[in-house]
Scaffold this active site. Structure first.
Site, PDB file in Angstrom:
ATOM      1  N   GLY A 146      35.567  49.902  52.643  1.00  0.00           N
ATOM      2  CA  GLY A 146      36.325  50.787  53.360  1.00  0.00           C
ATOM      3  C   GLY A 146      36.514  52.334  52.592  1.00  0.00           C
ATOM      4  N   GLU A 204      30.552  44.786  51.046  1.00  0.00           N
ATOM      5  CA  GLU A 204      31.145  43.689  51.847  1.00  0.00           C
ATOM      6  C   GLU A 204      30.238  42.614  51.808  1.00  0.00           C
ATOM      7  OE1 GLU A 204      30.754  46.923  52.456  1.00  0.00           O
ATOM      8  OE2 GLU A 204      32.322  47.584  53.481  1.00  0.00           O
TER       9      GLU A 204
HETATM   10  N1  DAK Z   1      41.441  44.703  47.883  1.00  0.00           N
HETATM   11  C1  DAK Z   1      42.308  44.008  47.252  1.00  0.00           C
HETATM   12  N2  DAK Z   1      42.679  44.128  45.576  1.00  0.00           N
HETATM   13  C2  DAK Z   1      41.744  44.844  45.109  1.00  0.00           C
HETATM   14  C3  DAK Z   1      40.426  45.382  45.665  1.00  0.00           C
HETATM   15  C4  DAK Z   1      40.509  45.261  47.059  1.00  0.00           C
HETATM   16  N3  DAK Z   1      39.347  45.625  47.728  1.00  0.00           N
HETATM   17  N4  DAK Z   1      39.661  45.964  44.586  1.00  0.00           N
HETATM   18  C5  DAK Z   1      40.469  45.847  43.440  1.00  0.00           C
HETATM   19  N5  DAK Z   1      41.432  44.985  43.779  1.00  0.00           N
HETATM   20  C6  DAK Z   1      42.539  44.664  42.551  1.00  0.00           C
HETATM   21  C7  DAK Z   1      42.104  43.618  41.823  1.00  0.00           C
HETATM   22  O1  DAK Z   1      42.319  42.272  42.606  1.00  0.00           O
HETATM   23  C8  DAK Z   1      42.962  43.632  40.558  1.00  0.00           C
HETATM   24  O2  DAK Z   1      44.261  43.111  40.888  1.00  0.00           O
HETATM   25  P1  DAK Z   1      44.888  42.070  40.025  1.00  0.00           P
HETATM   26  O3  DAK Z   1      43.838  40.708  39.938  1.00  0.00           O
HETATM   27  O4  DAK Z   1      45.232  42.853  38.723  1.00  0.00           O
HETATM   28  O5  DAK Z   1      45.997  41.659  40.574  1.00  0.00           O
HETATM   29  C9  DAK Z   1      43.038  45.256  40.543  1.00  0.00           C
HETATM   30  O6  DAK Z   1      42.758  45.684  41.637  1.00  0.00           O
HETATM   31  C10 DAK Z   1      41.875  45.728  39.719  1.00  0.00           C
HETATM   32  O7  DAK Z   1      40.593  45.207  39.940  1.00  0.00           O
HETATM   33  P2  DAK Z   1      39.691  44.464  38.703  1.00  0.00           P
HETATM   34  O8  DAK Z   1      40.453  43.655  37.680  1.00  0.00           O
HETATM   35  O9  DAK Z   1      39.006  43.499  39.899  1.00  0.00           O
HETATM   36  O10 DAK Z   1      39.028  45.552  38.128  1.00  0.00           O
HETATM   37  P3  DAK Z   1      37.421  45.741  37.642  1.00  0.00           P
HETATM   38  O11 DAK Z   1      37.671  47.156  36.932  1.00  0.00           O
HETATM   39  O12 DAK Z   1      37.224  44.454  36.878  1.00  0.00           O
HETATM   40  O13 DAK Z   1      36.605  45.855  38.963  1.00  0.00           O
HETATM   41  C11 DAK Z   1      35.857  46.518  41.155  1.00  0.00           C
HETATM   42  C12 DAK Z   1      36.581  46.874  39.680  1.00  0.00           C
HETATM   43  C13 DAK Z   1      36.105  47.518  42.011  1.00  0.00           C
HETATM   44  C14 DAK Z   1      34.171  46.382  40.718  1.00  0.00           C
HETATM   45  C15 DAK Z   1      36.418  45.180  41.529  1.00  0.00           C
HETATM   46  O14 DAK Z   1      37.806  45.257  41.555  1.00  0.00           O
HETATM   47  C16 DAK Z   1      35.838  44.942  42.817  1.00  0.00           C
HETATM   48  O15 DAK Z   1      34.708  44.555  43.052  1.00  0.00           O
HETATM   49  N6  DAK Z   1      36.588  45.013  43.863  1.00  0.00           N
HETATM   50  C17 DAK Z   1      36.401  44.848  45.238  1.00  0.00           C
HETATM   51  C18 DAK Z   1      35.516  45.678  45.962  1.00  0.00           C
HETATM   52  C19 DAK Z   1      34.923  45.339  47.250  1.00  0.00           C
HETATM   53  O16 DAK Z   1      34.560  44.101  47.567  1.00  0.00           O
HETATM   54  N7  DAK Z   1      35.204  46.246  48.394  1.00  0.00           N
HETATM   55  C20 DAK Z   1      35.150  45.886  49.648  1.00  0.00           C
HETATM   56  C21 DAK Z   1      36.191  45.327  50.588  1.00  0.00           C
HETATM   57  S1  DAK Z   1      35.924  44.827  52.106  1.00  0.00           S
HETATM   58  C22 DAK Z   1      37.351  47.853  59.167  1.00  0.00           C
HETATM   59  C23 DAK Z   1      37.419  48.917  58.362  1.00  0.00           C
HETATM   60  C24 DAK Z   1      37.550  48.827  56.978  1.00  0.00           C
HETATM   61  C25 DAK Z   1      36.839  47.732  56.539  1.00  0.00           C
HETATM   62  C26 DAK Z   1      36.390  46.780  57.569  1.00  0.00           C
HETATM   63  C27 DAK Z   1      36.754  46.825  58.667  1.00  0.00           C
HETATM   64  N8  DAK Z   1      37.402  48.182  60.598  1.00  0.00           N
HETATM   65  C28 DAK Z   1      37.636  49.567  61.108  1.00  0.00           C
HETATM   66  C29 DAK Z   1      37.104  47.113  61.511  1.00  0.00           C
HETATM   67  C30 DAK Z   1      36.722  47.483  55.164  1.00  0.00           C
HETATM   68  C31 DAK Z   1      36.356  46.410  54.517  1.00  0.00           C
HETATM   69  C32 DAK Z   1      36.348  46.170  52.925  1.00  0.00           C
HETATM   70  O17 DAK Z   1      36.601  47.655  52.187  1.00  0.00           O
END
Ligand code: DAK
Length: 266
Positions: A117, A140
Site C-alpha cells: 500500500g 502482497e
Molecule cells: N504492517 C504491520 N507491521 C509492519 C509492517 C506492515 N506492513 N511492516 C513492518 N511492520 C513491523 C514489523 O512487524 C516490526 O514490528 P515488531 O515485530 O518490531 O513489533 C517492525 O515493523 C519492523 O519490521 P521488521 O522487524 O520486519 O524489519 P526488517 O527491517 O527486518 O524488515 C520489511 C523490513 C519491510 C522487509 C518487513 O518488515 C516486511 O516485509 N514488512 C511487510 C511488507 C509487506 O508485506 N507489505 C505489504 C502489506 S499488504 C487496499 C489498500 C491497501 C492495501 C490493500 C487494499 N484497498 C484500498 C482495498 C495494501 C495492502 C498491503 O500493503
C-alpha cells in the site's frame, strides 16, 4: 514552518515559499512499524490532504515518511483478522479513493521501504522524488493477497505489463534507479537531500498560477481513463476555461509588459 498537533500518526507542517504559495507537508509518524498504514493513519492523511486542498495559501503538497521507510504497506496486523464481509461493511478502504480527488499536486518524497500500500500510495501521488536508498515493491503475493489499491493498474500503466507482472508476481524489491529507468519515479536524489529536492520541486510548482496547475493535473490524469480523442477534447475545454481566469490575463499581460506576474488564484 508551523506544526499542527491535532494528529497522532502524522506530522503536518506548512513550508514558507517566498516565491509563491506555501507547501503543505505530511510526514508519516509510526516509526516502530515502518509507517505501516493503519485505518487511523489513513483517516488522518485524508483529513490533512482535504484541509490543504481547501486552504488557498497552499499550492502544492508533499507526503513523506522517514529515512528507513516511506511506508511498508497497509498494517498487516490490523488486516490479518478481518473477513471479506467486515471489510465490505466497514468500507475502510474508501479513504483511498478520496485521495485521488485532491485537486492540488501531491509529491511523494520517498526513502527506504515503499512497499504494498505504500507503493500504491506513492503512485496515487502525482510525482515521486526518491532517495537513492528507496526500495519499491508490491510484496502482497507473499502474504496471500494481491495489490488492492491500484497496484495492478497504476503500476502497469507506469512501467508496462512485462515489468509490472514480474514485480507483482514475485513480490521482489527494486531500487530507486531501476524504478526511475522504468518511468515510475520523477527524479532521484542523494539520501541526505531527497526531502529538500522534493521541497524545491514543490515550491517551484507552488509559484505557478494555482488554477492552471490544478487544471493541468486534472487533464493529465484524464489520460489514464479516457481515449486520446476524449482526453484531447477535455484538454481543449480546460484550456478555453482558463481564458476566464484573472491569472491568464495577468500572465499574458506580465509577459507583454516584461514584468513578473502576480497570481491571484482566480
Ligand atoms: N504492517 C504491520 N507491521 C509492519 C509492517 C506492515 N506492513 N511492516 C513492518 N511492520 C513491523 C514489523 O512487524 C516490526 O514490528 P515488531 O515485530 O518490531 O513489533 C517492525 O515493523 C519492523 O519490521 P521488521 O522487524 O520486519 O524489519 P526488517 O527491517 O527486518 O524488515 C520489511 C523490513 C519491510 C522487509 C518487513 O518488515 C516486511 O516485509 N514488512 C511487510 C511488507 C509487506 O508485506 N507489505 C505489504 C502489506 S499488504 C487496499 C489498500 C491497501 C492495501 C490493500 C487494499 N484497498 C484500498 C482495498 C495494501 C495492502 C498491503 O500493503
Amino acid at each position: 514552518m508551523a506544526s499542527n498537533p491535532a494528529y497522532k500518526n502524522i506530522i503536518v507542517t506548512k513550508i514558507d515559499n517566498p516565491g509563491g504559495l506555501k507547501v503543505g507537508q505530511i510526514q508519516f509518524n509510526r516509526p516502530d512499524v515502518l509507517n505501516a498504514l493503519n485505518i487511523e493513519l489513513m483517516g488522518e492523511l485524508l483529513g490533512a490532504l482535504e484541509q490543504f486542498d481547501k486552504e488557498t495559501e497552499i499550492g502544492c503538497i508533499i507526503i513523506t515518511g522517514s529515512a528507513k521507510a516511506f511506508a511498508a504497506g497497509a498494517d498487516i496486523k490490523e488486516m490479518a483478522t478481518q473477513g471479506a464481509i467486515d471489510m465490505h461493511i466497514r468500507d475502510q478502504f474508501a479513504v483511498w479513493d478520496k485521495i485521488r480527488k485532491i485537486k492540488k499536486p501531491i509529491i511523494a518524497a520517498t526513502s527506504g521501504y515503499v512497499l504494498g500500500g505504500g507503493c500504491e500510495l506513492s503512485m496515487t501521488c502525482d510525482m515521486i522524488v526518491a532517495a537513492e536508498s528507496t526500495r519499491f515493491g508490491q510484496p502482497e503475493i507473499k502474504i496471500g493477497i494481491i495489490p488492492g489499491a491500484g497496484g495492478t493498474q497504476r503500476l502497469t500503466r507506469a512501467i508496462g505489463k512485462a515489468r509490472a507482472m514480474e514485480m507483482i508476481l514475485t513480490g521482489r524489491m527494486y531500487s530507486a534507479r531501476e524504478m526511475f529507468e522504468a518511468g515510475l519515479v520523477t527524479r532521484i536524489a542523494d539520501d541526505e537531500i531527497y526531502l529538500e529536492e522534493a521541497q524545491a520541486l514543490a515550491k517551484e510548482i507552488a509559484a505557478m498560477p494555482p488554477i492552471a496547475v490544478q487544471m493541468a493535473k486534472d487533464a493529465i490524469l484524464k489520460a489514464f481513463d479516457t481515449t486520446v480523442e476524449g482526453g484531447l477534447e477535455y484538454e481543449r475545454k480546460a484550456f478555453y476555461l482558463l481564458f476566464a481566469s484573472e491569472d491568464m490575463k495577468e500572465g499574458m499581460n506580465a509577459f507583454i509588459e516584461k514584468r513578473k506576474p502576480e497570481w491571484k488564484g482566480k
